[in-house]
Design an enzyme around this catalytic site. Structure first.
Site, PDB file in Angstrom:
ATOM      1  N   ASN A  48     -25.231 -27.844 -38.021  1.00  0.00           N
ATOM      2  CA  ASN A  48     -26.080 -26.894 -37.106  1.00  0.00           C
ATOM      3  C   ASN A  48     -27.152 -26.289 -37.864  1.00  0.00           C
ATOM      4  O   ASN A  48     -27.969 -25.377 -37.568  1.00  0.00           O
ATOM      5  CB  ASN A  48     -25.548 -25.817 -36.298  1.00  0.00           C
ATOM      6  CG  ASN A  48     -24.463 -26.288 -35.174  1.00  0.00           C
ATOM      7  OD1 ASN A  48     -24.532 -27.189 -34.839  1.00  0.00           O
ATOM      8  ND2 ASN A  48     -23.381 -25.845 -35.294  1.00  0.00           N
ATOM      9  N   HIS A 134     -20.289 -20.445 -24.421  1.00  0.00           N
ATOM     10  CA  HIS A 134     -19.360 -20.661 -25.802  1.00  0.00           C
ATOM     11  C   HIS A 134     -18.050 -19.937 -25.774  1.00  0.00           C
ATOM     12  O   HIS A 134     -17.796 -19.030 -25.066  1.00  0.00           O
ATOM     13  CB  HIS A 134     -20.252 -20.105 -26.875  1.00  0.00           C
ATOM     14  CG  HIS A 134     -19.677 -20.552 -28.226  1.00  0.00           C
ATOM     15  ND1 HIS A 134     -18.896 -19.697 -29.125  1.00  0.00           N
ATOM     16  CD2 HIS A 134     -19.845 -21.674 -28.986  1.00  0.00           C
ATOM     17  CE1 HIS A 134     -18.513 -20.199 -30.083  1.00  0.00           C
ATOM     18  NE2 HIS A 134     -19.064 -21.548 -30.101  1.00  0.00           N
ATOM     19  N   GLU A 184     -25.933 -18.838 -22.141  1.00  0.00           N
ATOM     20  CA  GLU A 184     -26.395 -19.255 -23.564  1.00  0.00           C
ATOM     21  C   GLU A 184     -27.910 -19.549 -23.062  1.00  0.00           C
ATOM     22  O   GLU A 184     -28.099 -20.135 -21.961  1.00  0.00           O
ATOM     23  CB  GLU A 184     -25.807 -20.543 -24.044  1.00  0.00           C
ATOM     24  CG  GLU A 184     -24.670 -20.189 -25.085  1.00  0.00           C
ATOM     25  CD  GLU A 184     -23.781 -21.359 -25.354  1.00  0.00           C
ATOM     26  OE1 GLU A 184     -24.080 -22.708 -25.676  1.00  0.00           O
ATOM     27  OE2 GLU A 184     -22.675 -21.414 -24.997  1.00  0.00           O
ATOM     28  N   SER A 188     -24.470 -25.359 -26.650  1.00  0.00           N
ATOM     29  CA  SER A 188     -23.868 -25.848 -27.898  1.00  0.00           C
ATOM     30  C   SER A 188     -23.467 -27.259 -27.856  1.00  0.00           C
ATOM     31  O   SER A 188     -23.655 -27.932 -28.678  1.00  0.00           O
ATOM     32  CB  SER A 188     -23.083 -25.043 -28.298  1.00  0.00           C
ATOM     33  OG  SER A 188     -21.802 -24.980 -27.510  1.00  0.00           O
ATOM     34  N   ASP A 213     -27.204 -15.582 -25.411  1.00  0.00           N
ATOM     35  CA  ASP A 213     -26.577 -15.983 -26.681  1.00  0.00           C
ATOM     36  C   ASP A 213     -27.632 -17.202 -27.202  1.00  0.00           C
ATOM     37  O   ASP A 213     -27.675 -18.370 -26.514  1.00  0.00           O
ATOM     38  CB  ASP A 213     -25.427 -16.752 -26.524  1.00  0.00           C
ATOM     39  CG  ASP A 213     -24.816 -17.281 -27.941  1.00  0.00           C
ATOM     40  OD1 ASP A 213     -25.416 -17.128 -29.006  1.00  0.00           O
ATOM     41  OD2 ASP A 213     -23.601 -17.550 -27.971  1.00  0.00           O
ATOM     42  N   HIS A 216     -28.252 -21.444 -30.794  1.00  0.00           N
ATOM     43  CA  HIS A 216     -28.975 -22.786 -30.840  1.00  0.00           C
ATOM     44  C   HIS A 216     -30.356 -22.808 -30.509  1.00  0.00           C
ATOM     45  O   HIS A 216     -31.072 -23.595 -30.695  1.00  0.00           O
ATOM     46  CB  HIS A 216     -28.094 -23.816 -30.081  1.00  0.00           C
ATOM     47  CG  HIS A 216     -26.777 -24.119 -30.505  1.00  0.00           C
ATOM     48  ND1 HIS A 216     -26.636 -24.652 -31.573  1.00  0.00           N
ATOM     49  CD2 HIS A 216     -25.645 -23.610 -29.993  1.00  0.00           C
ATOM     50  CE1 HIS A 216     -25.063 -24.633 -31.807  1.00  0.00           C
ATOM     51  NE2 HIS A 216     -24.514 -23.714 -30.797  1.00  0.00           N
ATOM     52  N   LYS A 247     -26.854 -20.830 -37.940  1.00  0.00           N
ATOM     53  CA  LYS A 247     -27.292 -22.116 -37.674  1.00  0.00           C
ATOM     54  C   LYS A 247     -28.516 -22.524 -38.067  1.00  0.00           C
ATOM     55  O   LYS A 247     -28.532 -22.664 -39.397  1.00  0.00           O
ATOM     56  CB  LYS A 247     -27.169 -22.302 -36.201  1.00  0.00           C
ATOM     57  CG  LYS A 247     -25.652 -22.545 -35.574  1.00  0.00           C
ATOM     58  CD  LYS A 247     -25.098 -22.016 -34.478  1.00  0.00           C
ATOM     59  CE  LYS A 247     -23.511 -22.304 -34.346  1.00  0.00           C
ATOM     60  NZ  LYS A 247     -22.979 -21.460 -33.199  1.00  0.00           N
TER      61      LYS A 247
HETATM   62  C1  LIG Z   1     -21.487 -21.008 -33.038  1.00  0.00           C
HETATM   63  C2  LIG Z   1     -21.831 -20.166 -31.952  1.00  0.00           C
HETATM   64  C3  LIG Z   1     -21.393 -19.060 -31.948  1.00  0.00           C
HETATM   65  C4  LIG Z   1     -20.425 -18.310 -32.866  1.00  0.00           C
HETATM   66  O1  LIG Z   1     -21.294 -17.990 -33.894  1.00  0.00           O
HETATM   67  P1  LIG Z   1     -20.548 -17.988 -35.412  1.00  0.00           P
HETATM   68  O2  LIG Z   1     -21.424 -17.339 -36.066  1.00  0.00           O
HETATM   69  O3  LIG Z   1     -20.284 -19.506 -35.832  1.00  0.00           O
HETATM   70  O4  LIG Z   1     -19.238 -17.398 -35.173  1.00  0.00           O
HETATM   71  C5  LIG Z   1     -21.729 -18.364 -30.660  1.00  0.00           C
HETATM   72  N1  LIG Z   1     -22.189 -18.816 -29.570  1.00  0.00           N
HETATM   73  C6  LIG Z   1     -22.755 -20.123 -29.618  1.00  0.00           C
HETATM   74  C7  LIG Z   1     -23.274 -20.684 -28.598  1.00  0.00           C
HETATM   75  C8  LIG Z   1     -22.375 -20.960 -30.917  1.00  0.00           C
HETATM   76  O5  LIG Z   1     -22.863 -22.094 -30.825  1.00  0.00           O
END
Ligand SMILES: *Cc1c(COP(=O)(O)O)cnc(C)c1O
Length: 403
Positions: A48, A134, A184, A188, A213, A216, A247
């Site tokens: 990522n 997620h 999100e 993801s 969130d 990405h 990411k």
């Molecule tokens: C990777 C991810 C997380 C978690 O983040 P980390 O820093 O890897 O713990 C949370 N939400 C989404 C959508 C993700 O892809």
């Protein structure tokens, strides 16, 4: 074998029989578009690290300098042993970047989700999640003990309907229950986008709070990579803006951006913040350097390159169901075994693409998950496209000009 191991051996055998066994693949190089693993050099389409920052000299120098100045470890939780300067600098940089009053960082995105959601809602409240959100948010919602409801993926009408129902239920009970909607911005495992404008309008109508969130989208979409909410111009109407540093920002950690009051409250009530040692100062310093980079001309150049790579892939191969302009390219294969076999075939050709299976996606929706990075070359993309042609649900594009 002790009694525990006997049971675990059965459970692991069960996973193997369902093609759900996983193993950790040791990598002996930095995360980059080419990695060294199992004594071979592999072309990497699994990370990522969309802008190629994980191994960038600017981030590494910032981390090394922070180690020299502040040491290797943070000592304790930030409320206990004092809060190191690199964490403050990072949070100030994050708040400026997202144009919010304040920001708070966590050791991971997972920790940010769990700490924040459990701080904001509890028994008597409602949390409403997109079906494909997620796992960190799902786990947080369960742990919060708020009433958990799920709306159909990206379905604003379904959300509206459930919101109205839950709002009248709360009113009828005469309670002061709150409603938090969480989704999100870029999903993801599918790479598609949430209809944030419509979601914002619907949540405002019902007086709910919204958490988005941007794991990405951060660094990739919107002005200076601020995210999809900023691209749609609705960021200042989203109460809780979450992101990760692991990411496109190339390091690790999670963050929440929002009002000063939100951040002040989380410092008191987010248990994953309170009861966990602060991230290493080097990580915070590297993330601050990454934030600077993504907002510079270099960041713009990398985002442009990423879009070029995405366009190149889709011009060479047509993949059923993959969004046209996302760095996340799902190749849905269905059966777990099909995804495993496809990943294995690519690996034989020196290409690393992970097979994504349950519980990361639902059963029977197994897939390859290709991620493209700005640092992939056009040659990397054509090598990938050639290899993909052997795989079901990938075909040369219909138009002439396919190579
Ligand atoms: C990777 C991810 C997380 C978690 O983040 P980390 O820093 O890897 O713990 C949370 N939400 C989404 C959508 C993700 O892809």
């Amino acid at each position: 074998m002790n009694a525990l191991d006997t049971i675990l051996a059965e459970r692991l055998e069960d996973l193997r029989a369902k093609n759900l066994l996983r193993r950790l693949r040791r990598v002996d190089s930095p995360q980059s578009v080419e990695i060294q693993a199992g004594g071979r050099r592999l072309l990497n389409f699994s990370s990522n690290d969309y802008l190629g920052l994980a191994d960038d000299p600017l981030l590494k120098d910032a981390a090394a300098e922070a180690i020299r100045q502040f040491g290797a470890g943070a000592g304790a939780s930030r409320l206990i042993s004092g809060s190191l300067a690199p964490h403050h600098e990072l949070e100030e940089a994050l708040a400026r970047f997202k144009q919010t009053e304040a920001a708070l960082t966590f050791s991971s995105g997972y920790a940010a989700a769990v700490g924040t959601i459990c701080a904001l809602v509890g028994p008597g409240d409602v949390i409403l999640l997109d079906k494909l959100v997620h796992a960190s948010i799902v786990d947080a919602a369960r742990l919060s003990r708020a009433r958990l409801r799920v709306f159909a993926h990206n379905d604003v009408d379904d959300l509206d309907r459930i919101l109205q129902f839950e709002r009248s239920r709360i009113q009828a009970a005469g309670s002061d229950g709150q409603i938090l909607v969480a989704t999100e911005s870029v999903f993801s495992m599918d790479g598609d986008q949430a209809p944030l404008r419509e979601l914002v309008a619907v949540k405002e109508k019902s007086g709910a709070w919204l958490m988005v969130d941007e794991a990405h989208a951060t660094g990739i979409l919107g002005p200076n990579g601020r995210g999809l909410a900023a691209e749609f111009g609705v960021d200042n109407r989203i109460e809780v803006q979450m992101g990760t540093l692991g990411k496109a920002l190339g390091t690790s950690g999670g963050f929440i951006c929002g009002s000063r009051r939100l951040i002040d409250y989380l410092v008191h009530r987010a248990r994953s913040f309170l009861f966990s040692t602060a991230p290493a100062p080097a990580t915070a310093a590297a993330a601050t350097a990454a934030l600077q980079l993504i907002q510079s001309q270099e960041g713009e150049t990398r985002r442009r390159r990423l879009i070029q790579r995405i366009t190149e892939l889709h011009s060479r191969i047509s993949i059923t169901g993959a969004p046209a302009s996302s760095a996340i390219v799902p190749v849905i294969l269905g059966e777990e075994l099909l995804a495993l076999q496809a990943a294995e075939a690519l690996l034989e050709g020196g290409i690393f693409v992970p097979a994504i299976r349950y519980p990361t996606v639902r059963r029977g929706a197994a897939r390859l998950r290709i991620t493209l990075c700005a640092t992939h070359t056009p040659e990397h993309i054509s090598t990938l496209a050639r290899a993909l042609r052997q795989i079901p649900s990938c075909a040369p594009p219909a138009e002439p000009g396919n190579r």
